[in-house]
Design an enzyme around this catalytic site. Structure first.
Site, PDB file in Angstrom:
ATOM      1  N   HIS A  72       0.695  -1.055   0.069  1.00 61.94           N
ATOM      2  CA  HIS A  72       0.255   0.318   0.152  1.00 61.94           C
ATOM      3  C   HIS A  72       0.751   0.918  -0.014  1.00 61.94           C
ATOM      4  O   HIS A  72       1.050   1.945   0.690  1.00 61.94           O
ATOM      5  CB  HIS A  72      -0.833   0.166   1.485  1.00 61.94           C
ATOM      6  CG  HIS A  72      -2.310  -0.718   1.236  1.00 61.94           C
ATOM      7  ND1 HIS A  72      -3.432  -0.497   1.902  1.00 61.94           N
ATOM      8  CD2 HIS A  72      -1.739  -2.069   0.503  1.00 61.94           C
ATOM      9  CE1 HIS A  72      -4.344  -0.956   1.157  1.00 61.94           C
ATOM     10  NE2 HIS A  72      -3.323  -2.877   0.553  1.00 61.94           N
ATOM     11  N   TYR A 201      -8.876   6.147   7.157  1.00 61.64           N
ATOM     12  CA  TYR A 201      -9.006   6.209   8.624  1.00 61.64           C
ATOM     13  C   TYR A 201     -10.391   7.943   8.712  1.00 61.64           C
ATOM     14  O   TYR A 201      -9.885   8.599   7.887  1.00 61.64           O
ATOM     15  CB  TYR A 201      -7.891   7.016   9.166  1.00 61.64           C
ATOM     16  CG  TYR A 201      -7.029   5.644   9.240  1.00 61.64           C
ATOM     17  CD1 TYR A 201      -6.085   5.490   7.813  1.00 61.64           C
ATOM     18  CD2 TYR A 201      -6.415   5.152  10.648  1.00 61.64           C
ATOM     19  CE1 TYR A 201      -5.323   4.077   8.779  1.00 61.64           C
ATOM     20  CE2 TYR A 201      -5.196   4.528  10.817  1.00 61.64           C
ATOM     21  CZ  TYR A 201      -4.844   4.237   9.967  1.00 61.64           C
ATOM     22  OH  TYR A 201      -3.984   2.998   9.966  1.00 61.64           O
ATOM     23  N   PRO A 293      -4.175   0.641  18.904  1.00 58.46           N
ATOM     24  CA  PRO A 293      -3.578   0.483  17.543  1.00 58.46           C
ATOM     25  C   PRO A 293      -4.103   1.473  16.019  1.00 58.46           C
ATOM     26  O   PRO A 293      -3.654   1.398  15.084  1.00 58.46           O
ATOM     27  CB  PRO A 293      -5.122  -0.875  16.855  1.00 58.46           C
ATOM     28  CG  PRO A 293      -6.263  -0.788  17.615  1.00 58.46           C
ATOM     29  CD  PRO A 293      -5.598   0.331  19.120  1.00 58.46           C
ATOM     30  N   LYS A 297       1.031  -0.098  15.218  1.00 61.45           N
ATOM     31  CA  LYS A 297       2.347   0.203  14.797  1.00 61.45           C
ATOM     32  C   LYS A 297       2.715  -1.229  16.180  1.00 61.45           C
ATOM     33  O   LYS A 297       3.640  -1.732  16.499  1.00 61.45           O
ATOM     34  CB  LYS A 297       3.056   0.862  15.976  1.00 61.45           C
ATOM     35  CG  LYS A 297       3.246   2.574  15.913  1.00 61.45           C
ATOM     36  CD  LYS A 297       4.171   2.050  14.407  1.00 61.45           C
ATOM     37  CE  LYS A 297       4.304   3.493  13.046  1.00 61.45           C
ATOM     38  NZ  LYS A 297       4.293   2.857  11.832  1.00 61.45           N
ATOM     39  N   TYR A 385       4.264   6.508   9.570  1.00 65.09           N
ATOM     40  CA  TYR A 385       3.277   6.259   9.489  1.00 65.09           C
ATOM     41  C   TYR A 385       4.281   4.492   8.773  1.00 65.09           C
ATOM     42  O   TYR A 385       3.327   2.881   9.166  1.00 65.09           O
ATOM     43  CB  TYR A 385       2.155   6.023   8.656  1.00 65.09           C
ATOM     44  CG  TYR A 385       0.679   5.171   7.787  1.00 65.09           C
ATOM     45  CD1 TYR A 385      -0.121   5.071   8.959  1.00 65.09           C
ATOM     46  CD2 TYR A 385       0.584   4.294   7.301  1.00 65.09           C
ATOM     47  CE1 TYR A 385      -1.005   4.131   9.318  1.00 65.09           C
ATOM     48  CE2 TYR A 385       0.177   3.110   6.855  1.00 65.09           C
ATOM     49  CZ  TYR A 385      -1.134   3.290   7.938  1.00 65.09           C
ATOM     50  OH  TYR A 385      -1.902   2.425   7.687  1.00 65.09           O
TER      51      TYR A 385
HETATM   52  P1  RFL Z   1       0.550 -11.457  21.511  1.00 60.77           P
HETATM   53  O1  RFL Z   1      -0.033 -11.149  20.780  1.00 60.77           O
HETATM   54  O2  RFL Z   1      -0.083 -11.117  22.675  1.00 60.77           O
HETATM   55  O3  RFL Z   1       0.799 -12.750  22.102  1.00 60.77           O
HETATM   56  C1  RFL Z   1       1.573 -13.207  23.268  1.00 60.77           C
HETATM   57  C2  RFL Z   1       1.499 -15.066  23.590  1.00 60.77           C
HETATM   58  O4  RFL Z   1       2.041 -15.186  24.690  1.00 60.77           O
HETATM   59  C3  RFL Z   1       0.572 -16.546  25.192  1.00 60.77           C
HETATM   60  N1  RFL Z   1       0.610 -16.233  26.525  1.00 60.77           N
HETATM   61  C4  RFL Z   1       2.131 -17.379  27.217  1.00 60.77           C
HETATM   62  N2  RFL Z   1       2.360 -18.659  26.827  1.00 60.77           N
HETATM   63  C5  RFL Z   1       2.097 -18.768  28.738  1.00 60.77           C
HETATM   64  N3  RFL Z   1       2.033 -18.447  29.585  1.00 60.77           N
HETATM   65  C6  RFL Z   1       1.877 -17.278  29.681  1.00 60.77           C
HETATM   66  N4  RFL Z   1       2.067 -17.194  31.206  1.00 60.77           N
HETATM   67  C7  RFL Z   1       1.589 -16.945  28.834  1.00 60.77           C
HETATM   68  N5  RFL Z   1       0.481 -15.230  29.351  1.00 60.77           N
HETATM   69  C8  RFL Z   1       0.855 -15.351  27.558  1.00 60.77           C
HETATM   70  C9  RFL Z   1      -0.456 -15.872  24.828  1.00 60.77           C
HETATM   71  O5  RFL Z   1      -1.437 -16.705  24.605  1.00 60.77           O
HETATM   72  C10 RFL Z   1      -0.001 -15.777  23.914  1.00 60.77           C
HETATM   73  O6  RFL Z   1      -0.301 -16.255  22.566  1.00 60.77           O
HETATM   74  O7  RFL Z   1       2.100 -10.440  21.569  1.00 60.77           O
HETATM   75  P2  RFL Z   1       3.007 -10.573  21.181  1.00 60.77           P
HETATM   76  O8  RFL Z   1       3.629 -11.616  20.302  1.00 60.77           O
HETATM   77  O9  RFL Z   1       4.136  -9.035  21.636  1.00 60.77           O
HETATM   78  O10 RFL Z   1       2.870  -9.990  19.848  1.00 60.77           O
HETATM   79  C11 RFL Z   1       1.903  -8.324  19.649  1.00 60.77           C
HETATM   80  C12 RFL Z   1       0.735  -8.296  18.380  1.00 60.77           C
HETATM   81  O11 RFL Z   1      -0.261  -9.135  19.348  1.00 60.77           O
HETATM   82  C13 RFL Z   1       0.030  -7.004  18.911  1.00 60.77           C
HETATM   83  O12 RFL Z   1       1.133  -5.454  19.328  1.00 60.77           O
HETATM   84  C14 RFL Z   1      -0.772  -6.205  18.336  1.00 60.77           C
HETATM   85  O13 RFL Z   1      -1.416  -7.524  17.834  1.00 60.77           O
HETATM   86  C15 RFL Z   1      -1.582  -5.186  18.953  1.00 60.77           C
HETATM   87  N6  RFL Z   1      -3.245  -4.985  18.574  1.00 60.77           N
HETATM   88  C16 RFL Z   1      -3.163  -4.434  17.137  1.00 60.77           C
HETATM   89  N7  RFL Z   1      -2.296  -4.115  16.536  1.00 60.77           N
HETATM   90  C17 RFL Z   1      -2.538  -3.502  15.610  1.00 60.77           C
HETATM   91  O14 RFL Z   1      -1.035  -3.209  14.632  1.00 60.77           O
HETATM   92  N8  RFL Z   1      -3.935  -2.687  14.999  1.00 60.77           N
HETATM   93  C18 RFL Z   1      -4.681  -4.403  15.767  1.00 60.77           C
HETATM   94  O15 RFL Z   1      -5.810  -4.184  14.810  1.00 60.77           O
HETATM   95  C19 RFL Z   1      -4.942  -4.570  16.811  1.00 60.77           C
HETATM   96  N9  RFL Z   1      -5.312  -5.119  17.292  1.00 60.77           N
HETATM   97  C20 RFL Z   1      -4.170  -6.097  19.049  1.00 60.77           C
HETATM   98  C21 RFL Z   1      -5.504  -5.519  18.088  1.00 60.77           C
HETATM   99  C22 RFL Z   1      -4.119  -5.965  20.334  1.00 60.77           C
HETATM  100  C23 RFL Z   1      -5.125  -6.745  20.762  1.00 60.77           C
HETATM  101  N10 RFL Z   1      -5.081  -7.653  21.600  1.00 60.77           N
HETATM  102  C24 RFL Z   1      -3.715  -7.653  22.260  1.00 60.77           C
HETATM  103  C25 RFL Z   1      -5.674  -7.501  23.106  1.00 60.77           C
HETATM  104  C26 RFL Z   1      -6.587  -6.218  19.232  1.00 60.77           C
HETATM  105  C27 RFL Z   1      -6.595  -6.903  20.201  1.00 60.77           C
HETATM  106  C28 RFL Z   1      -8.111  -8.007  20.651  1.00 60.77           C
HETATM  107  C1  PHB Z   2      -6.180  -3.882  10.819  1.00 61.93           C
HETATM  108  O1  PHB Z   2      -6.256  -4.220   9.402  1.00 61.93           O
HETATM  109  O2  PHB Z   2      -6.747  -4.131  11.599  1.00 61.93           O
HETATM  110  C2  PHB Z   2      -5.702  -2.782  10.650  1.00 61.93           C
HETATM  111  C3  PHB Z   2      -5.131  -1.983   9.792  1.00 61.93           C
HETATM  112  C4  PHB Z   2      -4.688  -0.382  10.576  1.00 61.93           C
HETATM  113  C5  PHB Z   2      -4.873   0.116  11.415  1.00 61.93           C
HETATM  114  C6  PHB Z   2      -5.609  -1.530  12.884  1.00 61.93           C
HETATM  115  C7  PHB Z   2      -5.691  -2.463  12.568  1.00 61.93           C
HETATM  116  O3  PHB Z   2      -4.191   1.162  12.210  1.00 61.93           O
END
Ligand code: RFL
Ligand code: PHB
Length: 391
Positions: A72, A201, A293, A297, A385
């Protein structure tokens, strides 16, 4: 059992670190609390910076990303009923982002690990990092009712925001910084073509909305909702009707709706732990920091943290030097705080803050208008970004 590095958590941070360490000849075992299917069922981020793409290539897990990821070169900002394009590519001297779901990144990394026959223990319960302040750390856990222990040189806490690693550090050894926002994002995934080629956005009086995508046939949409809302409060029809109200007439007309494959609400939060190393235990990704989010990042910071960590551990084993280990936390935090600032700023600019009143709303509109008409301001948005360079 013994290994060089025990990685706690098989999210993107833990799995990517496992691959990078393996490539550097460093043995590692991953312990994950959930099942692989559960980990893959979580729908999260969708936008990758070039730095994250490069690390996935280094990890040998980028074949599908290269084939299916969507480059993109711009995003659209919608306010005052009109869309304005931010040309990321021209504003950054040729950089872009790649749209590719976190679920797919995780699947590719799991597959790469399985292909190499490396050990991941899923459904490991009561995982406990121990003695990380000394020379001989250990990790204890239970699997199928039996207590196991792994001796190691280092522990990598990649266990997300609610993990055990940060929770195992005495409170007086760290400082936490937190900001909570008075709303959440309701996300919906559907097998419908995205409403627009690029991400939209949208800032509206009804609240923020984001039109994202996973492929040319799968869309991901978000709505700003009050923290008191639950996903069950929102029928698919109510979601689509509200999204349509937050779009410009042309996009509203073009929006294709369909049944939700997934619907969930995530609260928005900014959070940072300092430092990110405690003796022989490192925190990486969401275990150490959370961003709202809006700036896309979270996943990218998780990737850059483990990039730094893999480098630090390679230097330790290859050159017998502690230098990388000692500078890990400061290096990460310098990048983390810049992403925290950007994510907070994007969130503040684009969301509706009812409690702030009309003055605040007018200032937001003025800033949005300034931004899309000033090359300098647009370039600052674009530079952040697409992601700042690694140092
Ligand atoms: P993760 O992906 O949370 O993975 C952590 C893993 O550790 C496991 N765990 C354990 N394992 C063993 N023993 C324990 N005691 C444990 N406790 C936990 C968990 O089961 C899991 O598998 O962290 P990681 O790897 O640092 O990755 C980070 C990303 O996942 C995160 O930054 C992003 O997904 C944040 N985030 C979003 N970021 C975006 O850029 N765009 C988004 O749209 C977006 N949506 C989100 C999100 C994070 C969410 N969370 C954390 C609730 C939506 C949600 C719902
Ligand atoms: C997503 O596709 O889940 C997404 C994309 C951009 C954002 C946050 C989430 O800033």
């Amino acid at each position: 059992m013994r290994t060089q590095v025990v990685i706690i958590g098989a999210g993107p941070a833990g799995l990517l670190l496992g691959q990078l360490l393996h490539k550097a000849g460093i043995d590692n075992i991953i312990l994950e609390r959930c099942s692989a299917a559960y980990v893959l069922g979580r729908i999260r981020a969708g936008v990758l910076e070039q730095v994250a793409v490069d690390l996935l290539a280094e990890a040998g897990a980028d074949a599908r990303l290269r084939a299916e990821g969507l480059p993109h070169e711009g995003i659209e900002l919608l306010f005052g009923g009109k869309r304005h394009r931010i040309d990321l590519h021209s504003l950054t001297g040729g950089k872009c982002v790649t749209v590719y779901g976190q679920t797919e990144v995780t699947r590719d990394l799991m597959q790469a690990r399985a292909d190499l026959g490396l050990t991941t223990v899923y459904e490991a319960v009561n995982v406990q990092p121990m003695d990380f302040e000394g020379e001989h750390p250990r990790v204890r856990y239970e699997k199928d009712g039996e207590v196991q222990e792994i001796a190691c040189d280092f522990i990598a806490g990649c266990d997300g925001f609610h993990g055990v690693c940060r929770a195992s550090v005495p409170k007086d050894r760290m400082r936490c910084f937190e900001k909570r926002y008075p709303f959440g994002w309701l996300g919906l995934l559907s097998d419908t073509p995205p409403v627009s080629e690029e991400l939209i956005y949208a800032h509206t009086e009804r609240g923020f909305a984001l039109c994202s995508q996973r492929s040319q046939t799968r869309s991901r949409y978000y709505l700003q909702v009050p923290l008191t809302d639950k996903p069950e409060d929102w029928s698919d029809a109510a979601f689509w009707a509200e999204l349509r109200r937050r779009l410009d007439p042309e996009a509203a007309e073009r929006l294709v709706t369909g049944p939700a494959l997934e619907k969930s609400i995530a609260p928005l939060r900014s959070f940072v732990t300092e430092p990110m190393r405690f003796g022989r235990m490192f925190l990486a990704g969401d275990a150490a920091h959370i961003v709202p989010p809006t700036g896309a990042k979270g996943l990218n910071l998780a990737a850059s943290d483990v990039g730094y960590l893999a480098q630090a551990l390679s230097v330790y084993y290859q050159d017998k030097s502690d230098e990388g280990i000692e500078t890990y936390s400061a290096k990460c935090l310098s990048r983390v705080w810049k992403a925290e600032r950007f994510s907070w700023w994007m969130t503040s600019l684009l969301h509706h803050f009812p409690e702030e009143g009309g003055f605040h709303a007018r200032v937001q509109e003025a800033e949005l208008d300034y931004m899309v008409h000033s090359l300098t301001a647009s370039a600052a948005l674009a530079e952040n970004y697409v992601g700042l360079a690694l140092h």
